[in-house]
Design an enzyme around this catalytic site. Structure first.
Site, PDB file in Angstrom:
ATOM      1  N   ASN A 217       0.483   2.616  10.500  1.00 42.53           N
ATOM      2  CA  ASN A 217      -1.136   2.869  11.518  1.00 42.53           C
ATOM      3  C   ASN A 217      -1.065   1.825  12.693  1.00 42.53           C
ATOM      4  O   ASN A 217       0.313   0.511  12.493  1.00 42.53           O
ATOM      5  CB  ASN A 217      -2.339   3.036  10.886  1.00 42.53           C
ATOM      6  CG  ASN A 217      -2.510   1.192  10.642  1.00 42.53           C
ATOM      7  OD1 ASN A 217      -2.491   1.321   9.606  1.00 42.53           O
ATOM      8  ND2 ASN A 217      -2.888   0.599  11.215  1.00 42.53           N
TER       9      ASN A 217
ATOM     10  N   SER B 137       0.451  -0.946  -0.065  1.00 46.00           N
ATOM     11  CA  SER B 137      -0.293   0.342   0.375  1.00 46.00           C
ATOM     12  C   SER B 137       1.327   1.233   0.283  1.00 46.00           C
ATOM     13  O   SER B 137       1.833   1.440   0.955  1.00 46.00           O
ATOM     14  CB  SER B 137      -0.671  -0.049   1.310  1.00 46.00           C
ATOM     15  OG  SER B 137      -1.766  -1.063   0.938  1.00 46.00           O
TER      16      SER B 137
ATOM     17  N   GLU C  30      -8.717  -4.819  12.589  1.00 51.42           N
ATOM     18  CA  GLU C  30      -9.197  -5.849  13.541  1.00 51.42           C
ATOM     19  C   GLU C  30      -9.667  -5.201  14.803  1.00 51.42           C
ATOM     20  O   GLU C  30     -10.115  -4.192  14.732  1.00 51.42           O
ATOM     21  CB  GLU C  30      -7.894  -6.408  13.982  1.00 51.42           C
ATOM     22  CG  GLU C  30      -7.362  -7.498  13.138  1.00 51.42           C
ATOM     23  CD  GLU C  30      -6.752  -6.826  12.629  1.00 51.42           C
ATOM     24  OE1 GLU C  30      -6.575  -4.991  12.168  1.00 51.42           O
ATOM     25  OE2 GLU C  30      -6.604  -6.702  11.041  1.00 51.42           O
TER      26      GLU C  30
HETATM   27  I1  8IG Z   1      -1.419  -0.422   5.621  1.00 51.66           I
HETATM   28  O1  8IG Z   1      -3.701  -1.851  11.475  1.00 51.66           O
HETATM   29  C1  8IG Z   1      -2.781  -1.398   7.239  1.00 51.66           C
HETATM   30  N1  8IG Z   1      -2.916  -3.261   6.449  1.00 51.66           N
HETATM   31  N2  8IG Z   1      -5.023  -6.116   9.293  1.00 51.66           N
HETATM   32  N3  8IG Z   1      -4.908  -4.223   9.686  1.00 51.66           N
HETATM   33  C2  8IG Z   1      -4.296  -4.820   9.308  1.00 51.66           C
HETATM   34  N4  8IG Z   1      -4.366  -4.057   8.181  1.00 51.66           N
HETATM   35  C3  8IG Z   1      -3.200  -3.308   7.881  1.00 51.66           C
HETATM   36  C4  8IG Z   1      -3.674  -2.825   8.649  1.00 51.66           C
HETATM   37  C5  8IG Z   1      -4.143  -2.847  10.230  1.00 51.66           C
HETATM   38  N5  8IG Z   1      -2.740  -1.640   8.207  1.00 51.66           N
END
Ligand code: 8IG
Length: 277
Positions: free
Chosen positions: A240, A45, A198
């Site tokens: 994050n 990403s 989640e």
């Molecule tokens: I960028 O906080 C990203 N991908 N499962 N949880 C999950 N996938 C993610 C997250 C996250 N941040």
């Protein structure tokens, strides 16, 4: 030489996914005028911007023109395969990936990995954006993946393929990355299916299970890479904190932005790794 992607349904049960990977590799060889590539990279990403400083762009192919590939569903994932020369190494760079949550099963998820192997690659660098389970890993932190926990309840392998996953994320490549950037931390990647993030309770569970970061990719790809005999390096970029680790809610736009901001530094690390892999 190039099969019509529309007639190559990777997900049909009577289709061997390796036949499709071989067809995609042949199409790449054709379009790049390179019979083989050395190393592959999958960009997560927002990390597509890291591509630009990797090396000399030799050729670019839309994934939609390759057998078995479908356009990426996620904004921030570029649907393009680039052949980039990094210090003389022919590098195949996949600027996007298919995710399990897209609902087409596991074969599309690992098709780039198998295509890379079919194209001659010996090593693959899997990158992703992820959520940190640890409060002390803020957005922008780059973490080497030491091991994973696959919570998707599925596998890319079909039939009695009992593959050993010891040292899946090669120590040799982690040591190499650390020699380039000693500040790199290392941790366990937990893959959830997604596409929802989640709950805070699931985040606490993943932490208690021994996880350091969570995401929706990479583990299944790494398993397929091991089956294919590729050496694997996994690098997660924290975009994050996972839900509940700190108090702010999760938004894809922030996730995307963190990737873009970190892309230059991440790109330099990747370029160094690819030079010495
Ligand atoms: I960028 O906080 C990203 N991908 N499962 N949880 C999950 N996938 C993610 C997250 C996250 N941040």
């Amino acid at each position: 030489m190039t099969a019509d992607p529309a007639t190559t349904d990777l997900t049909a049960p009577d289709v061997d996914p390796w036949d499709v990977a071989n067809a995609a590799a042949a199409a790449i060889a054709d379009r790049t005028e390179l019979a083989r590539h050395d190393t592959a990279v999958v960009l997560g990403s927002g990390l597509a911007a890291a591509l630009q400083i990797l090396g000399k762009l030799r050729a670019e192919v839309a994934q939609s023109e390759l057998p078995g590939f479908t356009p990426p569903a996620v904004p921030g994932h570029a649907g393009v395969v680039q052949s980039i020369e990094v210090a003389g190494r022919r590098t195949l760079c996949f600027g996007g990936r298919s995710h399990l949550y897209e609902g087409r099963g596991v074969r599309p998820v690992v098709h780039a990995v198998r295509t890379a192997a079919a194209a001659g690659c010996r090593a693959i660098v899997l990158t992703n954006g992820c959520g940190a389970l640890r409060a002390d890993w803020p957005p922008g932190t780059a973490a080497l993946i030491r091991d994973h926990i696959n919570l998707t309840a599925t596998s890319p392998l079909e039939g009695p393929t009992f593959v050993d996953l010891t040292n899946l994320y090669a120590l040799r490549l982690r040591d190499l990355a650390r020699s380039i950037d000693p500040a790199l931390v290392e941790g366990v990647y937990v893959q959830f299916r997604g596409p929802h993030y989640e709950t805070p309770a699931e985040v606490r569970m993943a932490r208690q299970l021994g996880g350091d970061v969570v995401g929706m990719s990479t583990a299944l790809e790494a398993i397929a890479a091991r089956e294919a005999g590729l050496e694997v390096l996994g690098i997660s970029l924290v975009t994050n904190h996972a839900a509940g680790v700190i108090s702010a809610p999760l938004r894809h736009v922030d996730v995307f932005q963190a990737g873009t901001l970190a892309a230059p530094r991440f790109g330099r690390l990747l370029a160094e790794v690819l030079t010495r892999i």
